[in-house]
Design an enzyme around this catalytic site. Structure first.
Site, PDB file in Angstrom:
ATOM      1  CE  LYS A 101      16.376 -15.768  22.863  1.00  0.00           C
ATOM      2  NZ  LYS A 101      15.691 -15.475  21.769  1.00  0.00           N
ATOM      3  NE  ARG A 110      16.165  -7.741  20.393  1.00  0.00           N
ATOM      4  CZ  ARG A 110      17.456  -7.595  20.720  1.00  0.00           C
ATOM      5  NH1 ARG A 110      18.043  -6.711  21.339  1.00  0.00           N
ATOM      6  NH2 ARG A 110      17.922  -8.509  20.044  1.00  0.00           N
ATOM      7  CG  HIS A 132      20.204 -10.756  16.317  1.00  0.00           C
ATOM      8  ND1 HIS A 132      19.596 -10.054  15.397  1.00  0.00           N
ATOM      9  CD2 HIS A 132      19.469 -10.832  17.464  1.00  0.00           C
ATOM     10  CE1 HIS A 132      18.516  -9.752  15.778  1.00  0.00           C
ATOM     11  NE2 HIS A 132      18.330 -10.070  17.134  1.00  0.00           N
ATOM     12  CE1 TYR A 143      13.695  -6.495  13.375  1.00  0.00           C
ATOM     13  CE2 TYR A 143      16.050  -7.420  13.583  1.00  0.00           C
ATOM     14  CZ  TYR A 143      14.988  -6.954  14.255  1.00  0.00           C
ATOM     15  OH  TYR A 143      14.576  -7.443  15.370  1.00  0.00           O
ATOM     16  CG  HIS A 149      11.043  -7.970  21.575  1.00  0.00           C
ATOM     17  ND1 HIS A 149      11.823  -8.035  22.390  1.00  0.00           N
ATOM     18  CD2 HIS A 149      11.244  -8.788  20.263  1.00  0.00           C
ATOM     19  CE1 HIS A 149      12.775  -8.745  21.790  1.00  0.00           C
ATOM     20  NE2 HIS A 149      12.573  -9.110  20.549  1.00  0.00           N
ATOM     21  NE  ARG A 207      16.786 -10.578  23.085  1.00  0.00           N
ATOM     22  CZ  ARG A 207      18.185 -10.615  22.836  1.00  0.00           C
ATOM     23  NH1 ARG A 207      18.852  -9.861  23.586  1.00  0.00           N
ATOM     24  NH2 ARG A 207      18.700 -11.180  21.674  1.00  0.00           N
TER      25      ARG A 207
END
Length: 413
Positions: free
Chosen positions: A296, A363, A386, A395, A360, A271
């Site tokens: 994050k 990514r 994640h 994805y 983004h 990110r």
């Protein structure tokens, strides 16, 4: 002899918008927070002077700002670096904000961290017009978020959303707002949805900010916050670039620093906030790993260190010699997220991309291309940081892996 009706030959062209039109309810409230006219910017950044740390006040020369600071009791003129400076005490910063009100806006450099939420509140609200009924964000709200270790970016987001909610009902006063029930909270957010101009994420974050205020600050535990209505999230797929498009973006700049920034976003699935927080010591070349600290959710993780990226970073280090942060601004300190967005926007334009893409997107492309190479989804989840595998599974709906062997029934007709 034939008669021709010419009305249909010269009929005016009907102009219709390509994307249709949205008919709104017409009852939504106007924006509750009005902004002040733009003012000159003064920036505060740390300065070592006379054996102690002070805050340097930098600004493009402006006679009014100069006179304001010259006669301010909280500022002093330093002869050697030839600049104004203020101490690091909270009282001095409050005094400075009062002195420059209506003259300039105060911005902080990325290297300056302030833990006093009363100062941050004044900085965040200095751009709003303070009418007679204006309601500032309650300080206990910000302090509660800070004590619970919420990130500063989350605190700032919650601050702006609660401030909007409070001033959307400012005519009723804060005491009446504090007695609101589910109906008023739902009504406010229902109007935002009906306006058609706010995203699901914006409305959802607003609900979270308001719920935190009523539940964690006011202690309204009898208020059943589970009854707060939330808009349904649209299952939209992220925009993914092909490998050829990524290559065109990376090749669109001759600036070595800019190319390294973009390579990092793609090569490690980072990110933009993680890129600017990288320190030189986070590049662990002997292990072929990149250490991501405080991603994050304040989570640490490791990700891939591409050999091509490592070669670029070594060349970059020899030319730029960063001191602490891997990427530093022109005058020191961390690089900014806005600068990365500007670099990406320019490169995407030069590459001739017609898609609506952001940094983004690199990514998303990193994850999709790994999946197409046959990488296990569990490893991709770990590399992206994640928490839930469901986030990574999106994805699988984008990848073309395996689809090339499927033949459309139309081709068999």
């Amino acid at each position: 002899m034939a008669l021709v009706d010419t009305r249909y030959l010269n009929r005016p062209r009907r102009l219709r918008p390509a994307m249709g039109a949205l008919v709104t309810s017409g009852s939504q409230q106007s924006e509750p927070l009005a902004k002040l006219p733009e003012l000159p910017i003064i920036r505060l950044q740390p300065l070592q002077h006379g054996g102690k740390t002070m805050l340097q006040i930098s600004f493009p020369y402006n006679e009014l700002i100069y006179k304001t600071l010259r006669y301010s009791s909280c500022c002093q003129w330093l002869q050697e670096p030839r600049c104004f400076a203020v101490g690091t005490e909270a009282a001095g910063l409050h005094h400075l904000l009062e002195d420059v009100q209506g003259v300039a806006q105060v911005w902080l450099s990325n290297t300056l961290k302030i833990s006093d939420m009363s100062i941050m509140r004044r900085l965040w609200e200095q751009t709003y017009r303070k009418h007679s009924g204006y309601l500032p964000c309650p300080l206990p709200y910000l302090e509660k978020l800070y004590l619970l270790n919420y990130s500063l970016s989350t605190i700032r987001t919650y601050h702006s959303l609660l401030l909007r909610f409070l001033n959307g009902h400012s005519q009723q006063g804060l005491e009446a707002i504090n007695e609101f029930g589910i109906q008023e909270i739902n009504g406010y957010h229902r109007q935002m949805v009906q306006a058609g101009t706010y995203s699901y994420s914006f409305v959802n974050q607003s609900i979270n900010a308001v719920k935190f205020y009523f539940h964690r600050v006011l202690g309204r535990h009898t208020l059943d916050l589970n009854q707060v209505e939330r808009p349904e999230k649209a299952d939209r797929l992220p925009i993914v670039l092909s490998k050829q498009e990524v290559q065109r973006i990376l090749s669109a700049t001759a600036n070595l620093k800019h190319r390294c920034l973009l390579q990092l976003l793609y090569a490690g699935g980072l990110r933009i906030g993680e890129v600017i927080n990288l320190k030189i010591t986070d590049v662990q070349s002997e292990r072929n790993l990149l250490l991501i600290r405080g991603g994050k959710g304040k989570k640490d993780r490791t990700t891939l260190l591409s050999q091509k990226l490592l070669e670029s970073l070594r060349a970059y280090y020899k030319e730029y010699r960063p001191k602490v942060w891997l990427f530093e601004g022109q005058y020191g300190g961390q690089y900014t997220t806005d600068s990365i967005r500007n670099v990406f926007r320019d490169c995407a334009k030069k590459a001739g991309l017609q898609k609506k893409v952001t940094p983004h997107s690199l990514r998303h492309s990193f994850a999709t291309h790994l999946l197409e190479q046959g990488t296990n989804l569990r490893y991709i989840q770990s590399l992206l940081g994640h928490k839930s595998s469901k986030t990574t599974e999106i994805y699988t709906h984008i990848t073309s892996h395996g689809l090339e062997s499927i033949i459309s029934p139309l081709d068999n007709l």
